[in-house]
Design a protein around this motif. Structure first.
Motif, PDB file in Angstrom:
ATOM      1  N   SER A   1      53.560 -22.639  64.681  1.00  0.00           N
ATOM      2  CA  SER A   1      55.292 -23.558  64.986  1.00  0.00           C
ATOM      3  C   SER A   1      54.549 -25.636  65.186  1.00  0.00           C
ATOM      4  O   SER A   1      54.496 -25.962  66.007  1.00  0.00           O
ATOM      5  CB  SER A   1      56.649 -23.137  65.764  1.00  0.00           C
ATOM      6  OG  SER A   1      55.944 -22.969  67.467  1.00  0.00           O
TER       7      SER A   1
ATOM      8  N   SER B   1      60.976 -26.956  75.008  1.00  0.00           N
ATOM      9  CA  SER B   1      61.060 -25.051  75.509  1.00  0.00           C
ATOM     10  C   SER B   1      60.784 -25.424  77.543  1.00  0.00           C
ATOM     11  O   SER B   1      60.606 -24.419  77.906  1.00  0.00           O
ATOM     12  CB  SER B   1      59.958 -24.018  75.088  1.00  0.00           C
ATOM     13  OG  SER B   1      58.204 -24.853  75.124  1.00  0.00           O
TER      14      SER B   1
ATOM     15  N   TYR C   1      56.262 -34.056  70.796  1.00  0.00           N
ATOM     16  CA  TYR C   1      57.393 -34.655  70.619  1.00  0.00           C
ATOM     17  C   TYR C   1      57.953 -36.130  70.913  1.00  0.00           C
ATOM     18  O   TYR C   1      59.310 -36.600  71.047  1.00  0.00           O
ATOM     19  CB  TYR C   1      58.319 -34.012  71.413  1.00  0.00           C
ATOM     20  CG  TYR C   1      58.141 -32.626  71.330  1.00  0.00           C
ATOM     21  CD1 TYR C   1      58.688 -31.672  71.016  1.00  0.00           C
ATOM     22  CD2 TYR C   1      57.809 -31.583  72.737  1.00  0.00           C
ATOM     23  CE1 TYR C   1      58.433 -30.347  70.710  1.00  0.00           C
ATOM     24  CE2 TYR C   1      57.223 -30.266  72.609  1.00  0.00           C
ATOM     25  CZ  TYR C   1      57.815 -29.566  71.239  1.00  0.00           C
ATOM     26  OH  TYR C   1      57.475 -28.432  71.879  1.00  0.00           O
TER      27      TYR C   1
HETATM   28  C1  PLP Z   1      56.548 -24.943  73.157  1.00  0.00           C
HETATM   29  C2  PLP Z   1      56.970 -23.183  72.955  1.00  0.00           C
HETATM   30  N1  PLP Z   1      57.477 -22.770  73.643  1.00  0.00           N
HETATM   31  C3  PLP Z   1      57.516 -21.138  73.964  1.00  0.00           C
HETATM   32  C4  PLP Z   1      56.868 -20.610  73.432  1.00  0.00           C
HETATM   33  C5  PLP Z   1      57.250 -18.840  72.568  1.00  0.00           C
HETATM   34  O1  PLP Z   1      56.430 -18.406  73.613  1.00  0.00           O
HETATM   35  P1  PLP Z   1      56.222 -16.750  73.085  1.00  0.00           P
HETATM   36  O2  PLP Z   1      56.025 -16.915  71.767  1.00  0.00           O
HETATM   37  O3  PLP Z   1      55.209 -15.667  73.681  1.00  0.00           O
HETATM   38  O4  PLP Z   1      57.387 -16.508  73.727  1.00  0.00           O
HETATM   39  C6  PLP Z   1      55.757 -21.544  71.950  1.00  0.00           C
HETATM   40  C7  PLP Z   1      55.583 -20.117  70.697  1.00  0.00           C
HETATM   41  O5  PLP Z   1      54.814 -20.872  70.130  1.00  0.00           O
HETATM   42  C8  PLP Z   1      55.800 -22.526  72.180  1.00  0.00           C
HETATM   43  O6  PLP Z   1      55.635 -23.211  71.177  1.00  0.00           O
END
Ligand code: PLP
Length: 320
Positions: free
Chosen positions: A73, A279, A311
């Motif tokens: 991503s 996140s 972002y």
């Molecule tokens: C910005 C962001 N937050 C949360 C996550 C989730 O982390 P995890 O894959 O360790 O569950 C990712 C994973 O790519 C991320 O890029």
């Protein structure tokens, strides 16, 4: 010259932990934020990229100058672009067009080939769902075979959760002297949740660990998927069978709406000077819910997963 690192790869990890005392003012309890957006690629996924590549090199699964392909991503891809660039592996990132453009441009700037995959018909840009990821996965498999590449496979390679057990989780324990009652994390692959949970519970099994999911896509909590197209990029893919969670306990579930995640990310920026992404906001929103509920009076740790700079093209930040 004892403080000089041999490359940017060795600058990954050892991120600071900050108490969010301004945000928790008036509340009973403490929130500790681990600033993983300060990694060289701007996210916690640098740790994963390094561990997967170094592990693969060590066991001979990745040969010198062999190409590497990965579905991303954006954040794992950025980490891989850095690690592969330093170590001399051509890297191809395969990403949904639904992720923010900054990520594609950053990976390309770091020397990666970036292959963008269209979303499913009807999907919304900025809202990548599980079905969109399946299309990216198919393309990643095709390119891996065509190039004779090593597939980093962030959803299954043990390097993912190990990076967070030995890095993120162990650092949290050491930096806080073990003064943590709980941990909450928004899941994508589940690598961070699994690794940090194993590290913390390995030291103190009484530490309570909570899985954070988007409201309307809380499959781990056993709820029906009503809203797969939430805006919290990096996770919440409605996958109920995450490989890393098979032997990891979940003490509770927290749901966060896209709006709550955004509001919390904006509070992190304006009140704490912490410039994280969606996140990071989701993790803070979850910690605030817990602090006002079953974890009142306790100390909670969360990870600031990536940088708000990723972002700037989205509605997370105001136009000026
Ligand atoms: C910005 C962001 N937050 C949360 C996550 C989730 O982390 P995890 O894959 O360790 O569950 C990712 C994973 O790519 C991320 O890029």
């Amino acid at each position: 010259m004892t403080d000089v690192l041999p490359s940017a790869v060795e600058a990954i990890g050892a991120t600071p932990v900050v108490r969010l005392d301004r945000i928790t003012r008036g509340l009973d309890g403490t929130i500790l934020a681990k600033l993983d957006y300060l990694n060289p690629g701007g996210s916690k996924k640098d740790r994963v990229a390094r561990r997967i590549i170094e592990e693969a090199e060590r066991v001979g699964a990745l040969k010198p100058s062999q190409p590497v392909v990965e579905l991303t991503s954006g954040n794992t891809g950025t980490g891989l672009a850095i690690v592969c660039g330093v170590k001399g592996h051509p890297f191809t990132a395969v990403m949904s067009r639904g992720n923010s453009r900054e990520r594609a441009r950053m990976m390309a700037a770091l020397g990666a080939e970036v292959v963008l995959v269209d979303q499913m018909p009807g999907s919304i840009p900025g809202r990548v769902a599980g079905g969109d990821l399946e299309l990216v996965e198919a393309k990643a498999r095709e390119l891996t075979a065509a190039r004779g590449a090593f597939r980093a496979d962030q959803f299954h390679h043990d390097g993912n959760w190990l990076a967070h057990r030995d890095g993120t989780g162990e650092e949290l324990w050491q930096q806080t002297g073990g003064a943590i009652d709980g941990f909450a994390d928004f899941l994508g692959s589940g690598g961070t949740y699994a690794g940090v949970t194993k590290a913390l519970k390995g030291h103190d099994p009484a530490i309570r660990c909570f899985a954070v999911e988007p409201a309307g896509a809380a499959v781990l909590a056993g709820q029906p998927v009503r809203n797969p197209g939430h805006p919290i990029q990096g996770g919440g893919y409605s996958m109920s069978d995450l490989a890393y969670l098979r032997d990891v306990p979940i003490d509770g579930f927290v749901q966060v709406t896209g709006e709550e995640a955004k509001r919390a990310a904006r509070r992190l920026a304006t009140e704490e000077g912490i410039f994280g992404g969606f996140s990071s906001g989701a993790n803070l929103a979850a910690a605030l819910q817990l602090l006002q509920g079953e974890m009142r009076g306790r100390t909670l740790a969360v990870v600031m997963a990536d940088s708000g700079l990723k972002y700037l093209s989205t509605d997370l930040w105001p136009e000026c």
